[in-house]
Design a protein around this motif. Structure first.
Motif, PDB file in Angstrom:
ATOM      1  N   ILE A   1       0.826  -1.206   0.000  1.00  0.00           N
ATOM      2  CA  ILE A   1       0.000   0.000   0.000  1.00  0.00           C
ATOM      3  C   ILE A   1       0.862   1.259   0.000  1.00  0.00           C
ATOM      4  N   ASP A   2       0.430   2.244  -0.747  1.00  0.00           N
ATOM      5  CA  ASP A   2       0.985   3.594  -0.704  1.00  0.00           C
ATOM      6  C   ASP A   2      -0.014   4.416   0.093  1.00  0.00           C
ATOM      7  N   ARG A   3       0.264   4.605   1.370  1.00  0.00           N
ATOM      8  CA  ARG A   3      -0.719   5.262   2.241  1.00  0.00           C
ATOM      9  C   ARG A   3      -0.826   6.757   1.965  1.00  0.00           C
ATOM     10  N   THR A   4       0.187   7.333   1.372  1.00  0.00           N
ATOM     11  CA  THR A   4       0.119   8.756   1.040  1.00  0.00           C
ATOM     12  C   THR A   4      -0.961   9.027   0.006  1.00  0.00           C
TER      13      THR A   4
ATOM     14  N   ARG B   1      -9.185 -11.694  -6.430  1.00  0.00           N
ATOM     15  CA  ARG B   1     -10.447 -11.567  -5.698  1.00  0.00           C
ATOM     16  C   ARG B   1     -10.253 -11.341  -4.208  1.00  0.00           C
ATOM     17  N   ASP B   2      -9.045 -11.598  -3.697  1.00  0.00           N
ATOM     18  CA  ASP B   2      -8.801 -11.403  -2.269  1.00  0.00           C
ATOM     19  C   ASP B   2      -8.404  -9.971  -1.925  1.00  0.00           C
ATOM     20  N   LEU B   3      -8.382  -9.083  -2.918  1.00  0.00           N
ATOM     21  CA  LEU B   3      -7.937  -7.710  -2.659  1.00  0.00           C
ATOM     22  C   LEU B   3      -8.764  -7.047  -1.561  1.00  0.00           C
ATOM     23  N   ALA B   4     -10.056  -7.318  -1.531  1.00  0.00           N
ATOM     24  CA  ALA B   4     -10.914  -6.703  -0.509  1.00  0.00           C
ATOM     25  C   ALA B   4     -10.477  -7.114   0.891  1.00  0.00           C
ATOM     26  N   ALA B   5      -9.965  -8.337   1.044  1.00  0.00           N
ATOM     27  CA  ALA B   5      -9.459  -8.769   2.348  1.00  0.00           C
ATOM     28  C   ALA B   5      -8.201  -7.988   2.705  1.00  0.00           C
TER      29      ALA B   5
ATOM     30  N   ARG C   1      -6.987  -1.297   6.605  1.00  0.00           N
ATOM     31  CA  ARG C   1      -7.828  -0.396   7.399  1.00  0.00           C
ATOM     32  C   ARG C   1      -7.748  -0.747   8.889  1.00  0.00           C
ATOM     33  N   ALA C   2      -7.702  -2.040   9.200  1.00  0.00           N
ATOM     34  CA  ALA C   2      -7.698  -2.486  10.593  1.00  0.00           C
ATOM     35  C   ALA C   2      -6.350  -2.269  11.265  1.00  0.00           C
TER      36      ALA C   2
ATOM     37  N   VAL D   1     -14.349  -9.588   1.886  1.00  0.00           N
ATOM     38  CA  VAL D   1     -14.404  -8.586   2.949  1.00  0.00           C
ATOM     39  C   VAL D   1     -14.511  -9.271   4.308  1.00  0.00           C
ATOM     40  N   SER D   2     -15.310 -10.328   4.376  1.00  0.00           N
ATOM     41  CA  SER D   2     -15.477 -11.048   5.637  1.00  0.00           C
ATOM     42  C   SER D   2     -14.180 -11.677   6.115  1.00  0.00           C
ATOM     43  N   MET D   3     -13.322 -12.094   5.186  1.00  0.00           N
ATOM     44  CA  MET D   3     -12.028 -12.639   5.583  1.00  0.00           C
ATOM     45  C   MET D   3     -11.259 -11.616   6.403  1.00  0.00           C
ATOM     46  N   GLY D   4     -11.162 -10.393   5.884  1.00  0.00           N
ATOM     47  CA  GLY D   4     -10.457  -9.342   6.606  1.00  0.00           C
ATOM     48  C   GLY D   4     -11.135  -8.981   7.905  1.00  0.00           C
ATOM     49  N   THR D   5     -12.458  -8.997   7.901  1.00  0.00           N
ATOM     50  CA  THR D   5     -13.221  -8.617   9.091  1.00  0.00           C
ATOM     51  C   THR D   5     -13.001  -9.584  10.248  1.00  0.00           C
ATOM     52  N   VAL D   6     -13.041 -10.896   9.963  1.00  0.00           N
ATOM     53  CA  VAL D   6     -12.882 -11.865  11.047  1.00  0.00           C
ATOM     54  C   VAL D   6     -11.443 -11.879  11.568  1.00  0.00           C
TER      55      VAL D   6
END
Length: 217
Positions: free
Chosen positions: A32-35, A73-77, A83-84, A141-146
């Motif tokens: 990630i480039d957080r800037t 397809r795992d990008l959302a995770a 974010r977390a 998304v649920s993967m990242g959430t759990v």
């Protein structure tokens, strides 16, 4: 755009292939480039990338900003983990045999020795099951959430424990750089293998005493 980061991802993929962490074409890595709130990652279905120019630049909603093809397809995770855990800069996902076996068994990987503690300050946690409703709504998304939920529940520091087992799925690792993330991925598989062998050799084994730590190695 972000050519240096694309090169880092490309070299990371080569390294993971050399370490046999991406057997059967499974797995992905991002940076990630957080800037600029942009993510550099590999396109879906391209297991044999030949050039860093094949790497995609995406926004935090998964839209391709630069490059051809669609993101894995795992990008959302990955996004959910960024974010977390705002302190991490790279995420690597794998389906290596031993780590995945522990994930499928629904077990944490206990601390059985100093090799584990060289990388993970605590047991490597395994998440709860993703519910049918969560999977239907948005599985990635649920993967990242759990995962985030598990770390919050256990009050774990994502930098002290730079990896997790996703129940019945595989492993996610991360770090402050892409090299950190992929080295943690390779280390997790080796630690998972050693833990399995330890239990086979001595089924009555107990976790390492906590007075053994990196500080005295």
């Amino acid at each position: 755009m972000l050519d240096a980061l694309k090169q880092e991802i490309f070299e990371a993929i080569i390294y993971l292939n050399e370490q046999h962490v991406r057997d059967m074409g499974k797995g992905n890595v991002s940076l990630i480039d957080r800037t600029n709130n942009l993510i550099v990652t590999e396109p879906d279905g391209m297991n044999n990338l030949t050039d860093a120019d094949d790497i995609l630049v995406c926004d935090l909603f998964g839209n391709v900003v630069e490059g051809s093809g669609r993101p894995h397809r795992d990008l959302a995770a990955h996004v959910a983990l960024y974010r977390a855990f705002p302190q991490i800069m790279s995420v690597a996902h794998s389906h290596t045999p031993y780590a995945t076996a522990w994930a499928q068994a629904g077990r944490d990987i206990p601390i059985y020795g100093t090799s584990h503690m060289d990388v993970f300050a605590e047991t490597v946690p395994c998440t709860r099951e993703i519910t049918a409703q969560e999977a239907e709504e948005n599985y990635p998304v649920s993967m990242g959430t759990v995962i985030a939920e598990e770390f919050q529940k256990r009050s774990m520091d994502a930098l002290q424990v730079p990896g997790v087992l996703l129940f019945q799925h595989g492993a996610f690792c991360w770090g402050g750089t892409v090299m950190n993330a992929i080295h943690h991925t390779v280390a997790l598989e080796r630690i998972a293998k050693m833990a399995y062998l330890t239990e086979k050799i001595n089924p009555d084994v107990i976790g390492t005493k906590r007075n053994i730590s990196k500080r005295i190695l």
